[in-house]
Design an enzyme around this catalytic site. Structure first.
Site, PDB file in Angstrom:
ATOM      1  N   HIS A 131      46.435  25.630 -23.106  1.00 43.02           N
ATOM      2  CA  HIS A 131      46.826  24.216 -23.009  1.00 43.02           C
ATOM      3  C   HIS A 131      47.167  23.645 -24.389  1.00 43.02           C
ATOM      4  CE1 HIS A 131      45.305  24.329 -18.913  1.00 43.02           C
ATOM      5  NE2 HIS A 131      45.718  23.089 -18.724  1.00 43.02           N
ATOM      6  N   HIS A 170      36.651  25.392 -23.256  1.00 41.58           N
ATOM      7  CA  HIS A 170      36.942  26.204 -24.432  1.00 41.58           C
ATOM      8  C   HIS A 170      35.942  25.933 -25.551  1.00 41.58           C
ATOM      9  CE1 HIS A 170      40.780  28.065 -23.334  1.00 41.58           C
ATOM     10  NE2 HIS A 170      41.102  26.923 -22.758  1.00 41.58           N
TER      11      HIS A 170
END
Length: 203
Positions: A131, A170
């Site tokens: 992303h 993450h």
């Protein structure tokens, strides 16, 4: 006798597999407290906001945006469209390849306690943040063609990066690596003669 030898071999293999440490494990252990802090500090309302940001940052929405750019700006946007599409595809190939090779478990899989995911991950592995990679690369390229768009896409890229931490999808190093790779890929693309010509002919 053969059965005993086979059983011993299986047992020894299991012991070896248990003692093998993934290259990212020690780094992940150091970063888990940061991940937990970012995740637990955020209220449900903040998580919902970043869930929406994360969803918009999904890869397919970027390509929908490219289509809208071409539809609204016409042929003048074609150079930017081609450039963004190419960089986007390169980003996709790069982060997919790195994720398969590194096979780093996401924070919630590495240390399940303390994480309540509000957004399911798009894939299994964590490094790097796809992303963030896409968001940074697209922001740099689009701003080069349309400087006024920078006021929108640059803050959005920052929010996408933050969303990966708030949502515990993450580690900080995943996000940092994604941002660095996206920036390098976008910047280096402008040194290719093909894209130099496209940039000169745009808008």
């Amino acid at each position: 006798m053969r059965l005993a030898i086979a059983e011993n071999a299986v047992a020894e293999k299991a012991v070896v597999e248990q003692t093998v440490v993934h290259p990212f494990d020690r780094i992940s252990q150091l970063e888990i407290p940061v991940c937990r802090f970012c995740h637990e500090l955020s209220s449900l309302r903040v998580k919902r906001f970043f869930s929406a940001i994360s969803k918009i940052g999904d890869g397919h929405y970027w390509y929908v945006g490219l289509g809208l750019l071409l539809l609204t700006q016409g042929a003048a946007a074609l150079p930017a469209f081609v450039h963004l599409l190419t960089v986007g595809l390169l980003c996709h190939v790069l982060y997919k390849s790195l994720k398969r090779r590194t096979a780093r478990l996401r924070p919630a899989d590495f240390a399940a306690d303390g994480f309540q995911l509000t957004v399911p991950p798009l894939d299994k592995y964590s490094f790097p943040s796809g992303h963030t990679l896409h968001a940074v690369a697209f922001a740099i390229v689009l701003t080069a063609y349309l400087p006024a768009a920078g006021w929108l896409v640059v803050p959005f890229a920052v929010l996408v990066a933050l969303s990966r931490l708030v949502l515990a999808l993450h580690y900080p190093t995943d996000v940092a690596a994604g941002a660095l790779l996206g920036a390098l890929l976008a910047a280096s693309s402008f040194h290719l003669s093909t894209f130099q010509a496209l940039a000169e002919s745009a808008f």
